[in-house]
Design a protein around this motif. Structure first.
Motif, PDB file in Angstrom:
ATOM      1  N   ARG A  45       0.833  -1.215   0.000  1.00 26.68           N
ATOM      2  CA  ARG A  45       0.000   0.000   0.000  1.00 26.68           C
ATOM      3  C   ARG A  45       0.860   1.255   0.000  1.00 26.68           C
ATOM      4  NH1 ARG A  45      -1.349   4.238   0.062  1.00 26.68           N
ATOM      5  NH2 ARG A  45      -3.140   5.348   0.927  1.00 26.68           N
ATOM      6  N   LEU A  46       1.818   1.345   0.880  1.00 26.35           N
ATOM      7  CA  LEU A  46       2.654   2.542   0.954  1.00 26.35           C
ATOM      8  C   LEU A  46       3.611   2.638  -0.236  1.00 26.35           C
ATOM      9  CD1 LEU A  46       3.481   2.632   4.768  1.00 26.35           C
ATOM     10  CD2 LEU A  46       1.856   4.056   3.513  1.00 26.35           C
ATOM     11  N   ALA A  47       4.039   1.497  -0.761  1.00 23.53           N
ATOM     12  CA  ALA A  47       4.922   1.508  -1.924  1.00 23.53           C
ATOM     13  C   ALA A  47       4.221   2.108  -3.144  1.00 23.53           C
ATOM     14  CB  ALA A  47       5.408   0.097  -2.235  1.00 23.53           C
ATOM     15  N   LEU A  48       2.908   1.941  -3.211  1.00 20.79           N
ATOM     16  CA  LEU A  48       2.149   2.528  -4.320  1.00 20.79           C
ATOM     17  C   LEU A  48       2.219   4.058  -4.276  1.00 20.79           C
ATOM     18  CD1 LEU A  48      -0.990   0.201  -4.343  1.00 20.79           C
ATOM     19  CD2 LEU A  48       0.775   0.346  -6.109  1.00 20.79           C
ATOM     20  N   THR A  73       0.388 -15.633  -3.032  1.00 22.26           N
ATOM     21  CA  THR A  73      -0.981 -15.108  -2.957  1.00 22.26           C
ATOM     22  C   THR A  73      -1.247 -14.063  -4.030  1.00 22.26           C
ATOM     23  OG1 THR A  73      -0.350 -13.372  -1.377  1.00 22.26           O
ATOM     24  CG2 THR A  73      -1.018 -15.501  -0.470  1.00 22.26           C
ATOM     25  N   TRP A  74      -0.230 -13.713  -4.800  1.00 20.92           N
ATOM     26  CA  TRP A  74      -0.384 -12.710  -5.858  1.00 20.92           C
ATOM     27  C   TRP A  74      -1.398 -13.192  -6.894  1.00 20.92           C
ATOM     28  CZ3 TRP A  74       1.209  -7.821  -6.882  1.00 20.92           C
ATOM     29  CH2 TRP A  74       1.133  -7.358  -8.195  1.00 20.92           C
ATOM     30  N   GLY A  75      -2.325 -12.318  -7.243  1.00 18.92           N
ATOM     31  CA  GLY A  75      -3.285 -12.629  -8.291  1.00 18.92           C
ATOM     32  C   GLY A  75      -4.448 -13.496  -7.864  1.00 18.92           C
ATOM     33  N   GLN A  76      -4.644 -13.697  -6.560  1.00 21.94           N
ATOM     34  CA  GLN A  76      -5.742 -14.535  -6.093  1.00 21.94           C
ATOM     35  C   GLN A  76      -7.047 -13.761  -5.914  1.00 21.94           C
ATOM     36  OE1 GLN A  76      -4.587 -16.719  -2.590  1.00 21.94           O
ATOM     37  NE2 GLN A  76      -3.025 -17.903  -3.680  1.00 21.94           N
ATOM     38  N   GLY A  77      -7.011 -12.480  -6.178  1.00 19.29           N
ATOM     39  CA  GLY A  77      -8.232 -11.679  -6.119  1.00 19.29           C
ATOM     40  C   GLY A  77      -8.465 -11.002  -4.789  1.00 19.29           C
ATOM     41  N   MET A  78      -8.284 -11.729  -3.685  1.00 16.63           N
ATOM     42  CA  MET A  78      -8.519 -11.160  -2.356  1.00 16.63           C
ATOM     43  C   MET A  78      -7.280 -11.282  -1.471  1.00 16.63           C
ATOM     44  SD  MET A  78     -11.386  -9.707  -2.258  1.00 16.63           S
ATOM     45  CE  MET A  78     -11.561  -9.458  -0.492  1.00 16.63           C
ATOM     46  N   GLY A  79      -6.101 -11.393  -2.104  1.00 18.85           N
ATOM     47  CA  GLY A  79      -4.865 -11.467  -1.342  1.00 18.85           C
ATOM     48  C   GLY A  79      -4.493 -10.109  -0.788  1.00 18.85           C
ATOM     49  N   PRO A  80      -3.461 -10.031   0.055  1.00 14.42           N
ATOM     50  CA  PRO A  80      -3.056  -8.756   0.666  1.00 14.42           C
ATOM     51  C   PRO A  80      -2.646  -7.703  -0.350  1.00 14.42           C
ATOM     52  CG  PRO A  80      -1.411 -10.467   1.054  1.00 14.42           C
ATOM     53  CD  PRO A  80      -2.620 -11.150   0.514  1.00 14.42           C
ATOM     54  N   ALA A  81      -2.026  -8.114  -1.458  1.00 13.85           N
ATOM     55  CA  ALA A  81      -1.611  -7.143  -2.476  1.00 13.85           C
ATOM     56  C   ALA A  81      -2.826  -6.516  -3.151  1.00 13.85           C
ATOM     57  CB  ALA A  81      -0.715  -7.811  -3.517  1.00 13.85           C
ATOM     58  N   HIS A  85      -4.000  -2.572  -3.074  1.00 12.98           N
ATOM     59  CA  HIS A  85      -4.257  -1.779  -4.287  1.00 12.98           C
ATOM     60  C   HIS A  85      -5.673  -1.201  -4.263  1.00 12.98           C
ATOM     61  CE1 HIS A  85      -5.035  -0.978  -8.594  1.00 12.98           C
ATOM     62  NE2 HIS A  85      -3.750  -0.684  -8.610  1.00 12.98           N
ATOM     63  N   HIS A  86      -6.622  -1.990  -3.774  1.00 13.73           N
ATOM     64  CA  HIS A  86      -8.012  -1.518  -3.683  1.00 13.73           C
ATOM     65  C   HIS A  86      -8.110  -0.325  -2.739  1.00 13.73           C
ATOM     66  CE1 HIS A  86     -12.388  -1.770  -3.726  1.00 13.73           C
ATOM     67  NE2 HIS A  86     -12.375  -1.749  -2.398  1.00 13.73           N
ATOM     68  N   ALA A  87      -7.433  -0.398  -1.600  1.00 14.47           N
ATOM     69  CA  ALA A  87      -7.455   0.705  -0.629  1.00 14.47           C
ATOM     70  C   ALA A  87      -6.798   1.948  -1.224  1.00 14.47           C
ATOM     71  CB  ALA A  87      -6.745   0.288   0.658  1.00 14.47           C
ATOM     72  N   TRP A  88      -5.694   1.755  -1.937  1.00 13.75           N
ATOM     73  CA  TRP A  88      -4.981   2.886  -2.535  1.00 13.75           C
ATOM     74  C   TRP A  88      -5.844   3.571  -3.592  1.00 13.75           C
ATOM     75  CZ3 TRP A  88      -3.090   3.930  -7.533  1.00 13.75           C
ATOM     76  CH2 TRP A  88      -2.180   4.996  -7.608  1.00 13.75           C
ATOM     77  N   VAL A  89      -6.528   2.793  -4.419  1.00 13.18           N
ATOM     78  CA  VAL A  89      -7.395   3.350  -5.458  1.00 13.18           C
ATOM     79  C   VAL A  89      -8.519   4.157  -4.827  1.00 13.18           C
ATOM     80  CG1 VAL A  89      -9.088   2.768  -7.245  1.00 13.18           C
ATOM     81  CG2 VAL A  89      -6.856   1.639  -7.227  1.00 13.18           C
ATOM     82  N   ALA A 137      -3.885  17.703  -3.912  1.00 14.62           N
ATOM     83  CA  ALA A 137      -2.547  17.220  -3.577  1.00 14.62           C
ATOM     84  C   ALA A 137      -2.315  17.247  -2.066  1.00 14.62           C
ATOM     85  CB  ALA A 137      -1.502  18.057  -4.297  1.00 14.62           C
ATOM     86  N   THR A 138      -2.740  18.338  -1.418  1.00 16.27           N
ATOM     87  CA  THR A 138      -2.554  18.463   0.029  1.00 16.27           C
ATOM     88  C   THR A 138      -3.329  17.387   0.775  1.00 16.27           C
ATOM     89  OG1 THR A 138      -2.238  20.860  -0.188  1.00 16.27           O
ATOM     90  CG2 THR A 138      -2.791  20.019   2.000  1.00 16.27           C
ATOM     91  N   ARG A 139      -4.553  17.114   0.308  1.00 18.48           N
ATOM     92  CA  ARG A 139      -5.381  16.084   0.959  1.00 18.48           C
ATOM     93  C   ARG A 139      -4.721  14.705   0.856  1.00 18.48           C
ATOM     94  NH1 ARG A 139      -8.978  13.390  -1.825  1.00 18.48           N
ATOM     95  NH2 ARG A 139      -9.275  15.115  -3.302  1.00 18.48           N
ATOM     96  N   LEU A 140      -4.194  14.371  -0.311  1.00 18.53           N
ATOM     97  CA  LEU A 140      -3.553  13.069  -0.493  1.00 18.53           C
ATOM     98  C   LEU A 140      -2.280  12.951   0.333  1.00 18.53           C
ATOM     99  CD1 LEU A 140      -4.011  12.542  -4.353  1.00 18.53           C
ATOM    100  CD2 LEU A 140      -5.259  11.446  -2.484  1.00 18.53           C
ATOM    101  N   LEU A 141      -1.503  14.024   0.379  1.00 18.56           N
ATOM    102  CA  LEU A 141      -0.285  14.005   1.187  1.00 18.56           C
ATOM    103  C   LEU A 141      -0.618  13.862   2.670  1.00 18.56           C
ATOM    104  CD1 LEU A 141       1.734  16.843  -0.605  1.00 18.56           C
ATOM    105  CD2 LEU A 141       2.209  14.396  -0.680  1.00 18.56           C
ATOM    106  N   ALA A 142      -1.654  14.582   3.109  1.00 25.44           N
ATOM    107  CA  ALA A 142      -2.050  14.513   4.520  1.00 25.44           C
ATOM    108  C   ALA A 142      -2.559  13.120   4.880  1.00 25.44           C
ATOM    109  CB  ALA A 142      -3.123  15.558   4.804  1.00 25.44           C
ATOM    110  N   ARG A 143      -3.290  12.506   3.955  1.00 26.79           N
ATOM    111  CA  ARG A 143      -3.816  11.160   4.218  1.00 26.79           C
ATOM    112  C   ARG A 143      -2.679  10.156   4.342  1.00 26.79           C
ATOM    113  NH1 ARG A 143      -8.376   9.880   0.280  1.00 26.79           N
ATOM    114  NH2 ARG A 143      -9.419  11.341   1.671  1.00 26.79           N
ATOM    115  N   THR A 144      -1.715  10.243   3.445  1.00 25.93           N
ATOM    116  CA  THR A 144      -0.571   9.330   3.504  1.00 25.93           C
ATOM    117  C   THR A 144       0.234   9.568   4.776  1.00 25.93           C
ATOM    118  OG1 THR A 144      -0.425   9.232   1.087  1.00 25.93           O
ATOM    119  CG2 THR A 144       1.529   8.576   2.334  1.00 25.93           C
ATOM    120  N   ARG A 145       0.391  10.835   5.147  1.00 24.61           N
ATOM    121  CA  ARG A 145       1.113  11.161   6.381  1.00 24.61           C
ATOM    122  C   ARG A 145       0.409  10.542   7.590  1.00 24.61           C
ATOM    123  NH1 ARG A 145       4.770  14.919   7.993  1.00 24.61           N
ATOM    124  NH2 ARG A 145       4.851  15.774   5.889  1.00 24.61           N
TER     125      ARG A 145
END
Length: 325
Positions: A45-48, A73-81, A85-89, A137-145
């Motif tokens: 998530r943070l790497a994204l 677990t990559w590509g299993q649909g509901m794996g951690p990755a 990605h879903h949370a980041w989107v 931009a400020t909102r996204l930076l604040a959320r990541t922070r």
């Protein structure tokens, strides 16, 4: 697995410098910590947030898999990755049409600085457009922070507790290793062989089943259990007073006889009785597990559990032998 003390040190360093350094630096540190801790969801998530727009899609996927504790677990649909990605989107969506702001943290900060530069040169894009870009931009930076800081705080609490447990078990391990070195130094090498086999199994490609490595590790555990009994009560031709065989093949009988003698000896005390209580049953349970393990493709977690219990039971036997002598 990296020691808890080491990870805790990284977490506290990141927290102490959180308000002094650029957000991107703190996020990179958090990705590193998440990776070491096996927290795949947050590592990805943070790497994204660090990944710039574009790039080769296959390479991007490979980079994400590098941060996964279990790449299978990559590509299993509901794996951690996928969850990451879903949370980041969802965090990056904006507007009624749910457009996506996919810029990295560095790119977002670049555009804020660029807007400031244009404004100084009298080339502002227009108040509304300028305000919208800044706000987004400020909102996204604040959320990541906020996410990064919360994660660092949670890891500080988590590894603070774990560090205490590590020190307790570390003391026990030191004691057992000393007993092994004094009475049966060859067993230390055998335990190291077990750990090497388990490490080899852990590094095996996900698509493969490390049956051979796990089987060899479990076989070594069984040999260690018998060797410890051989050390505290060597094979005897004569049976016990109760008529139980005490020869080389009947190591369980010899352990039972050893614990019985420990309780009946003059040196017996409450500590000895407590150590003996249930020891034979635990030994039989682990010994049975090792016998079954040779004939099946054990899960990696089960093999680790078997190795850990072998070490603990052997430590109890050696400690009891030390008290008697």
């Amino acid at each position: 697995m990296t020691s808890s003390d080491y990870i805790l040190g990284l977490v506290r360093k990141a927290l102490d410098r959180f308000d002094e350094e650029p957000l991107e630096v703190s996020v990179r540190r958090a990705v590193r910590i998440a990776n070491l801790a096996g927290d795949t969801k947050y590592a990805v998530r943070l790497a994204l947030d660090l990944r710039p727009i574009g790039g080769d899609r296959e390479t991007n996927g490979e980079t994400s898999r590098m941060l996964m504790a279990d790449p299978s677990t990559w590509g299993q649909g509901m794996g951690p990755a996928e969850k990451a990605h879903h949370a980041w989107v969802n965090d990056r969506k904006h507007g009624d049409e749910e457009l996506l702001t996919s810029h990295s943290l560095a790119e977002l900060e670049f555009w804020i600085k660029e807007i400031d530069a244009l404004k100084k040169e009298g080339k502002a894009l227009g108040y509304n457009h300028d305000l919208t870009m800044r706000e987004r931009a400020t909102r996204l930076l604040a959320r990541t922070r906020h996410i990064t800081f919360a994660l660092l705080c949670s890891w500080e609490r988590r590894f603070g507790y774990t560090s205490i447990n590590d020190s307790i078990f570390g003391g026990y391990r030191t004691k057992v290793d000393e007993l092994l070195a004094e009475g049966a130094p060859e067993l230390l090498q055998q335990f190291n062989a077990v750990y090497r086999r388990l490490q080899e199994a852990a590094e095996t490609a996900p698509a493969q089943i490390a049956t051979e490595e796990l089987s060899q590790a479990i076989t070594t555990c069984r040999r260690i259990l018998k060797a410890v009994v051989d050390h505290v009560l060597p094979p005897q031709e004569q049976p016990s007073a109760a008529g139980h065989n005490l020869d080389d093949a009947h190591h369980r009988n010899r352990l039972f006889e050893f614990t019985k003698q420990a309780v009946e000896s003059r040196s017996a005390n409450k500590l000895t009785e407590a150590m003996v209580a249930g020891l034979y049953d635990r030994f039989v349970a682990v010994d049975t597990m090792t016998n079954k393990g040779v004939h099946a493709a054990l899960a990696f977690e089960t093999s680790n559990l078997c190795a850990l219990n072998t070490y603990i039971v052997c430590g109890e036997i050696l400690s009891l032998h030390h008290l008697r002598n």
